[in-house]
Design a protein around this motif. Structure first.
Motif, mmCIF file in Angstrom:
data_model
loop_
_atom_site.group_PDB
_atom_site.id
_atom_site.type_symbol
_atom_site.label_atom_id
_atom_site.label_comp_id
_atom_site.label_asym_id
_atom_site.label_seq_id
_atom_site.Cartn_x
_atom_site.Cartn_y
_atom_site.Cartn_z
ATOM 1 N N SER A 115 93.949 65.567 62.548
ATOM 2 C CA SER A 115 93.349 64.425 63.292
ATOM 3 C C SER A 115 94.032 64.547 64.494
ATOM 4 O O SER A 115 93.260 64.320 65.739
ATOM 5 C CB SER A 115 93.315 63.208 62.405
ATOM 6 O OG SER A 115 92.927 62.042 63.570
ATOM 7 N N ALA A 166 85.361 62.716 67.865
ATOM 8 C CA ALA A 166 84.586 62.634 66.620
ATOM 9 C C ALA A 166 85.575 63.165 65.478
ATOM 10 O O ALA A 166 85.367 62.769 64.468
ATOM 11 C CB ALA A 166 83.287 63.040 66.914
ATOM 12 N N ALA A 167 86.225 64.438 65.689
ATOM 13 C CA ALA A 167 86.928 64.985 64.743
ATOM 14 C C ALA A 167 88.172 64.410 64.210
ATOM 15 O O ALA A 167 88.428 64.152 62.977
ATOM 16 C CB ALA A 167 87.231 66.275 65.028
ATOM 17 N N GLU A 219 88.333 60.959 64.428
ATOM 18 C CA GLU A 219 88.161 59.930 63.500
ATOM 19 C C GLU A 219 87.534 60.239 62.216
ATOM 20 O O GLU A 219 87.656 59.589 61.372
ATOM 21 C CB GLU A 219 86.915 59.064 64.481
ATOM 22 C CG GLU A 219 87.429 58.527 65.495
ATOM 23 C CD GLU A 219 88.434 57.452 65.565
ATOM 24 O OE1 GLU A 219 88.285 56.639 64.299
ATOM 25 O OE2 GLU A 219 89.223 57.104 66.323
ATOM 26 N N ARG A 220 86.993 61.656 62.063
ATOM 27 C CA ARG A 220 86.648 61.730 60.902
ATOM 28 C C ARG A 220 87.517 61.983 59.617
ATOM 29 O O ARG A 220 88.627 62.363 59.920
ATOM 30 C CB ARG A 220 85.887 63.311 60.870
ATOM 31 C CG ARG A 220 84.883 63.764 59.913
ATOM 32 C CD ARG A 220 83.889 64.849 60.372
ATOM 33 N NE ARG A 220 84.563 65.949 60.637
ATOM 34 C CZ ARG A 220 84.608 66.416 62.092
ATOM 35 N NH1 ARG A 220 83.705 65.893 62.699
ATOM 36 N NH2 ARG A 220 85.096 67.430 62.405
ATOM 37 N N GLU A 259 88.648 63.777 56.495
ATOM 38 C CA GLU A 259 88.419 65.103 55.568
ATOM 39 C C GLU A 259 89.190 65.405 54.601
ATOM 40 O O GLU A 259 89.490 66.769 54.219
ATOM 41 C CB GLU A 259 88.520 66.401 56.667
ATOM 42 C CG GLU A 259 87.477 66.377 57.817
ATOM 43 C CD GLU A 259 87.855 67.512 58.770
ATOM 44 O OE1 GLU A 259 88.318 68.441 58.370
ATOM 45 O OE2 GLU A 259 87.020 67.753 59.773
#
Length: 457
Positions: free
Chosen positions: A387, A397-398, A400-401, A403
């Motif tokens: 992150s 976006a990545a 906050e995502r 995984e």
């Protein structure tokens, strides 16, 4: 930030090298500063210890993608590595990869970080100034400038002292030659030091119970070896863990085996023992615990202090950082990991948003991001740096995502139910669907449970 920016990464352990792999994938330039002579320096200090989680939970995805390009032979995902195997089969091949090796500087201890041309007080234009990292190597003091900094230096070299008040016990420093910290190799390289001795271990975490378990094995081989467990709290069952309900099977097995040793009297228990002083008395150590109501002592040959670790923060004092006053971790992370409040279950995966500081571009990651909290899992650190690398690259976006899905621990630090003081009582004895003794008894009485498992965060 866009491609071409430099990211300084402090620490060449698993999380630091994972950060470097993610930074490379983002088209940025990592520079890893490792204080030790080799990568994984801290992990080498506990190379004899088997991890509680299997290989699949201890390897970062970006790192394995990089290793795959060199024909690396991946370990079996379900096997449990030791610290030494982690270094030899994962960290060393990763550090030696042609894409990463030029970016790693070992024997490089960071001594200070600031903004170039700005002290902590000055604001105007601060965010545009690069970071200035000072470090020391065999050639003397060095200077590095970077656009972002990830501090993954860990906490291994900052162990908590023996004193129950967070300060060194009176006399602790003077008795340093008979005190060890962390998890010494009592069955291997340190065997001669402990064989045939009365050895006290202070602590209630997995390092303490693992060391006490090894001392009990040593007692079978070396007559006269007598392990003593100094427990600050009054309930030893809290250290036994989740037993068969722990999703990290090796950790559950350790807790169950340790409980059996204590019950059988193979480990002497001194509960409610809050160390106040340590006095060298000839060949022996007098470990004392003084309270308003009593004074107690344990006379031993050696003391092992396994009371956890704390972050070393001196080299970041010129940066604008905010930490929780109790845990010494980033403010947004504190409620997720506070061992005073955390209930059964896992810490929610988190990343750049929780780890960012008031100093844009600076992040804590890995064990150091947890401050004094002991609940860190390797996969959590890998998700952090994934992150963070995305955030540095401008991919919000990545960043906050989420995984990552973590395994449930099955360990209850403290239930949030009204009867929390009586919750858990150790691992369930027979009912595999119960998360603790209290839960098991409640279900045997026809109730839905004790409420512990329903209070997961």
């Amino acid at each position: 930030m866009t491609g071409g920016k430099t990211v300084a990464i402090i620490g060449g352990g698993p999380v630091g090298l994972a950060a470097a792999a993610h930074v490379l994938e983002r088209g940025l330039e990592p520079i890893v500063l490792e204080a030790g002579d080799n990568v994984g320096h801290a992990m080498r200090q506990w190379s004899h210890v088997q991890l509680f989680s299997p290989w699949e939970y201890n390897m970062d995805k970006a790192a394995t993608r990089l290793l795959a390009t060199s024909g690396w032979n991946s370990p079996e995902p379900g096997q449990y590595p030791t610290g030494a195997e982690m270094v030899e089969r994962y960290l060393e091949p990763l550090a030696a990869h042609a894409a990463l090796e030029p970016h790693i500087r070992t024997s490089s201890r960071v001594t200070g970080i600031s903004r170039a041309g700005f002290d902590k007080l000055k604001t105007r234009g601060r965010e545009a100034a690069p970071f200035e990292i000072r470090y020391q190597n065999g050639q003397g003091p060095k200077l590095l400038k970077a656009d972002a900094v990830i501090d993954a230096s860990g906490t291994w070299h900052s162990p908590n002292p023996a004193g129950a008040n967070g300060l060194p016990a009176i006399g602790e420093k003077n008795a340093a030659d008979r005190i060890a910290y962390g998890m010494p190799d009592v069955l291997g390289s340190d065997r001669a030091r402990y064989a045939g001795k009365i050895v006290a271990v202070l602590g209630s975490g997995h390092s303490a119970i693992g060391t006490l378990t090894d001392l009990a094995k040593l007692a079978e081989q070396a007559p006269g070896t007598r392990p003593v467990w100094l427990l600050r709290g009054s309930d030893p069952a809290k250290a036994f863990g989740g037993g068969a309900n722990d999703k990290l099977v090796a950790r559950g097995e350790l807790g169950a085996a340790f409980a059996a040793l204590v019950t059988a009297g193979r480990i002497k228990l001194e509960s409610g023992f809050r160390v106040s002083h340590v006095i060298a008395d000839g060949p022996r150590l007098i470990v004392g615990a003084v309270s308003a109501c009593s004074a107690r002592q344990a006379v031993v040959d050696e003391l092992i202090v396994a009371t956890g670790f704390r972050p070393e923060l001196d080299f970041v004092r010129e940066l604008r950082i905010q930490l929780d006053p109790a845990i010494e971790c980033p403010l947004a992370l504190a409620p997720l990991i506070d061992p005073n409040e955390h209930s059964c279950g896992t810490v929610r995966p988190h990343g750049a948003r929780e780890l960012a500081q008031d100093e844009p571009g600076f992040y804590f990651a890995g064990m150091k991001s947890y401050g004094r909290a002991p609940t860190f899992l390797m996969l959590t650190g890998y998700e952090q740096v994934r992150s963070i690398a995305a955030d540095i690259a401008g991919d919000r976006a990545a960043a906050e995502r989420v995984e990552l899905v973590l395994p449930e621990t099955g360990v209850c630090s403290r239930s949030l139910a009204p009867d929390a003081s009586n919750c858990c009582g150790g691992p369930a004895l027979s009912d595999v669907d119960a998360c603790c003794v209290a839960d098991e008894k409640a279900k045997q009485q026809g109730k839905t449970g004790c409420g512990c498992a329903s209070n997961r965060e």
